[in-house]
Design an enzyme around this catalytic site. Structure first.
Site, short mmCIF file in Angstrom:
data_model
loop_
_atom_site.label_atom_id
_atom_site.label_comp_id
_atom_site.label_asym_id
_atom_site.label_seq_id
_atom_site.Cartn_x
_atom_site.Cartn_y
_atom_site.Cartn_z
CG ASP A 106 -1.85 -1.23 1.21
OD1 ASP A 106 -2.19 -1.71 0.11
OD2 ASP A 106 -2.20 -1.71 2.31
CE LYS A 114 2.36 -2.45 -4.32
NZ LYS A 114 2.06 -2.00 -2.94
N GLY A 115 0.22 1.64 -7.28
CA GLY A 115 -0.76 1.87 -8.34
C GLY A 115 -0.69 3.30 -8.85
CG ASN A 135 -2.59 -10.78 -2.67
OD1 ASN A 135 -2.60 -10.57 -3.87
ND2 ASN A 135 -1.55 -11.31 -2.04
CB ALA A 136 -2.64 -6.38 -5.34
N GLY A 137 -4.51 -4.24 -3.86
CA GLY A 137 -5.52 -3.21 -4.11
C GLY A 137 -4.76 -1.96 -4.47
CG HIS A 138 -2.04 -1.90 -6.99
ND1 HIS A 138 -1.10 -2.38 -7.86
CD2 HIS A 138 -1.78 -2.49 -5.80
CE1 HIS A 138 -0.30 -3.24 -7.21
NE2 HIS A 138 -0.71 -3.32 -5.96
CB THR A 139 -5.98 3.57 -4.76
OG1 THR A 139 -6.22 2.54 -3.80
CG2 THR A 139 -7.16 4.51 -4.82
CD GLN A 175 0.84 -8.87 -2.75
OE1 GLN A 175 1.51 -9.49 -3.55
NE2 GLN A 175 -0.42 -8.55 -2.99
CB ALA A 199 -7.15 -0.58 -1.62
NE ARG A 201 -3.88 0.42 3.56
CZ ARG A 201 -4.07 1.24 2.52
NH1 ARG A 201 -3.77 2.52 2.61
NH2 ARG A 201 -4.56 0.77 1.39
CB SER A 241 2.83 11.26 -4.30
OG SER A 241 2.50 10.53 -3.16
P1 GDP Z 1 -0.75 0.33 -3.51
O1 GDP Z 1 -1.35 -0.94 -3.04
O2 GDP Z 1 0.72 0.40 -3.26
O3 GDP Z 1 -1.06 0.70 -4.92
O4 GDP Z 1 -1.38 1.49 -2.60
P2 GDP Z 1 -2.94 1.62 -2.16
O5 GDP Z 1 -3.72 2.11 -3.32
O6 GDP Z 1 -3.41 0.38 -1.50
O7 GDP Z 1 -2.82 2.69 -1.01
C1 GDP Z 1 -2.39 3.97 -1.24
C2 GDP Z 1 -3.48 4.94 -0.75
O8 GDP Z 1 -2.93 6.24 -0.57
C3 GDP Z 1 -4.60 5.14 -1.76
O9 GDP Z 1 -5.79 5.35 -1.06
C4 GDP Z 1 -4.19 6.40 -2.51
O10 GDP Z 1 -5.29 7.09 -3.08
C5 GDP Z 1 -3.56 7.19 -1.41
N1 GDP Z 1 -2.46 8.08 -1.84
C6 GDP Z 1 -1.52 7.85 -2.77
N2 GDP Z 1 -0.61 8.85 -2.80
C7 GDP Z 1 -1.00 9.74 -1.87
C8 GDP Z 1 -0.47 10.99 -1.41
O11 GDP Z 1 0.56 11.47 -1.86
N3 GDP Z 1 -1.14 11.60 -0.40
C9 GDP Z 1 -2.27 11.09 0.15
N4 GDP Z 1 -2.85 11.76 1.14
N5 GDP Z 1 -2.81 9.93 -0.26
C10 GDP Z 1 -2.18 9.26 -1.26
P1 IMO Z 2 -0.88 -4.18 -2.26
O1 IMO Z 2 -0.42 -4.68 -3.61
C1 IMO Z 2 -0.94 -4.64 2.03
C2 IMO Z 2 -0.84 -8.72 3.56
C3 IMO Z 2 -2.05 -9.19 4.32
C4 IMO Z 2 -1.40 -10.17 5.29
C5 IMO Z 2 -0.31 -10.80 4.44
C6 IMO Z 2 -0.70 -12.14 3.82
O2 IMO Z 2 -2.19 -3.47 -2.32
O3 IMO Z 2 0.20 -3.41 -1.61
P2 IMO Z 2 -2.24 -12.78 1.75
O4 IMO Z 2 -3.69 -12.55 1.52
O5 IMO Z 2 -1.36 -12.19 0.71
O6 IMO Z 2 -1.90 -14.23 2.00
O7 IMO Z 2 -1.93 -12.03 3.15
O8 IMO Z 2 -0.01 -9.88 3.42
N1 IMO Z 2 -1.09 -8.20 2.21
C7 IMO Z 2 -1.08 -6.91 1.90
N2 IMO Z 2 -0.92 -5.82 2.67
N3 IMO Z 2 -1.08 -4.51 0.71
C8 IMO Z 2 -1.20 -5.59 -0.10
O9 IMO Z 2 -1.20 -5.51 -1.44
C9 IMO Z 2 -1.25 -6.86 0.50
N4 IMO Z 2 -1.40 -8.12 0.04
C10 IMO Z 2 -1.29 -8.93 1.08
O10 IMO Z 2 -2.69 -8.12 4.98
O11 IMO Z 2 -0.78 -9.46 6.33
MG MG Z 3 -2.88 -1.63 -1.80
#
Ligand code: GDP
Ligand code: IMO
Ligand code: MG
Length: 427
Positions: A13, A16-17, A38-42, A222, A297, A303, A411
């Site tokens: 989180d 990366k997205g 398991n990933a959630g990229h916003t 991840q 996400a 978190r 960012s």
């Molecule tokens: P990823 O899994 O690495 O792609 O990241 P996520 O999407 O799970 O989590 C990143 C969160 O932070 C999302 O809700 C984004 O919209 C938010 N985000 C990303 N960059 C920034 C930033 O520079 N500032 C703030 N406040 N939020 C951000």
């Molecule tokens: P992105 O790509 C944050 C964490 C889970 C748990 C551990 C194992 O959005 O960054 P799993 O379901 O993979 O077997 O869970 O890994 N986890 C993540 N935490 N961001 C993720 O993906 C994750 N994918 C898995 O919370 O601790």
């Molecule tokens: Mg994520």
């Protein structure tokens, strides 16, 4: 044209997205190489928010090809849900999506088996409950794994399914997880027809692109500390999240990789269980979670928030060979009087210089902090490094110096344009 890996430097989180979407403007191909839904990229563009679990984060750029490599595990329900959600927003995926015939499939019983594993070991890993571990286990076990290519050969799929239902029957019975074989077969027959047009020889496609000088972004899921080998085992995910997975998860050689961009928040978050030496005290944890909107996400779980851990980050830089760092969510720290950064661990009165491989040792480690002054000024409208407050620059320089990795990008907000490019040559 430089090919850049964008991968998480922490526990996931890190944005990366968002980072991939920002860089995809100049890319021909964006490829995912490991993990699953398991990933959630916003990605936030103006008022619109997209969350991708399986689709690569280049998909919003109409000229990119998006690849799901052999190293990814695919839940077809999630995949087709994502494609139709996008189409409802007017974004056609069509032949811009290429899926490896070697990728393994997550089947409904994998999700059920996850709770069986929890029960058996007594270990509460706090997974995303997407069946990731059981699917990668089946892949490595070889008898049970089902690949995209197997689904396209439906007779073979049926055979493999029956083998799995028999082999897992006892466990499924014990936890009351019922699989309706006939309904599953019908559903997967439909999926096989839907999937066929997307399936491609992805190593061939990628290596062709490399030969013709196309630009490829490799998008990790991840983060380094969730890597099955290098992370905080067993509180990790079931794939390699580190740079080697680009080659094994896509079928390209290491020469294909020109830059490795580590993505790190300006602080740390972690979802799920496991040791976290820089975890913030409850009040601050809640405050940062509120400002940073730190809820998963994928699972919406809160978190856990902590101070930037430079010991872990230096380890991540080393394991992956970061050539640059993207420091995200910088604005979330704007209001703080002072900031802590962890520069060492201390255990039983002695300093621990490197990241401990033993969970037990790690649990006994205390963070040693350097305290830096806050900048107490909003950064959300800053677009050039020079215009950042002096103490913000000081914080950034401290991180870069400690890691000996240059900062490529910062960012300061979730919207696509809230990005400061510090050094274009590192992207
Ligand atoms: P990823 O899994 O690495 O792609 O990241 P996520 O999407 O799970 O989590 C990143 C969160 O932070 C999302 O809700 C984004 O919209 C938010 N985000 C990303 N960059 C920034 C930033 O520079 N500032 C703030 N406040 N939020 C951000
Ligand atoms: P992105 O790509 C944050 C964490 C889970 C748990 C551990 C194992 O959005 O960054 P799993 O379901 O993979 O077997 O869970 O890994 N986890 C993540 N935490 N961001 C993720 O993906 C994750 N994918 C898995 O919370 O601790
Ligand atoms: Mg994520």
């Amino acid at each position: 044209m430089a090919n850049t890996v964008i991968l998480g430097a922490q526990w996931g989180d890190e944005s990366k997205g968002g980072t991939t979407d920002f860089l995809a403007e100049g890319a021909d191909i964006v490829a995912r190489y490991q993990g699953g839904d398991n990933a959630g990229h916003t990605i936030v563009i103006g008022e619109d928010k997209f969350v991708f679990h399986l689709l690569p984060s280049g998909v919003l750029h109409p000229n990119t090809v998006n690849v799901i490599g052999n190293g990814v595990v695919i839940n077809l329900e999630t995949l087709f849900g994502e494609i139709s959600d996008l189409e409802a927003c007017g974004v056609e995926v069509g032949d811009r999506l290429k899926i490896s015939s070697r990728a393994h499939l997550i089947l409904p019983y994998h999700r059920i088996m996850e709770s069986w594993d929890d029960l058996g070991s007594g270990l509460k890993l706090g997974t995303t409950a997407r069946g990731i571990g059981p699917t990668y286990s089946d892949k490595m076990n070889r008898h049970a794994g089902i690949r995209v290519a197997d689904l396209l050969d439906f007779e073979l799929f049926q055979k493999k399914l029956d083998f799995n239902l028999a082999a897992k029957g006892y466990a499924l019975d014990q936890i009351g997880g019922e699989i309706d074989r006939q309904a599953l077969l019908e559903q997967y027959y439909t999926y096989s027809e839907q999937l066929a047009p997307y399936v491609a020889d992805t190593p061939e496609l990628l290596n062709d692109a490399l030969r013709t000088g196309k630009r490829i972004l490799f998008e990790g899921a991840q983060g380094t500390m969730l890597d099955v080998d290098f992370g905080t085992y067993p509180y990790v995910t079931s794939s390699n999240t580190t740079v080697g997975a680009v080659c094994t998860g896509l079928g390209v050689g290491p020469q294909a990789i020109h830059r490795v961009l580590g993505v790190s928040k300006a602080y740390v978050t972690r979802v799920g269980s496991g040791p976290f030496p820089t975890e913030m005290p409850p009040d601050l944890d809640e405050e940062i979670r509120g400002i940073g909107e730190e809820y998963g996400a994928t699972t919406q779980r809160p978190r856990r928030c902590g101070w930037l851990d430079l010991v872990a980050l230096r380890y991540a830089a080393q394991v992956n060979g970061f050539t640059g760092l993207a420091l995200t969510k910088f604005d979330v720290l704007d209001h703080l009087d002072e900031l802590r950064v962890c520069v060492a661990y201390r255990r039983r009165g002695e300093e621990v210089a490197t990241y401990p491989p033993s969970l037990r040792v790690l649990e006994e480690c205390e963070a040693v902090y350097e305290i830096l002054p806050g900048w107490k000024q909003s950064t959300v409208d800053v677009r050039h490094y020079e215009n950042l407050p002096e103490n913000a620059k000081r914080y950034i320089a401290f991180v870069a110096d400690f890691l000996n990795v240059p900062i490529a990008l910062i960012s300061v907000g979730k919207e696509r344009t809230q990005t400061i490019v510090c050094n274009e040559d590192l992207l």
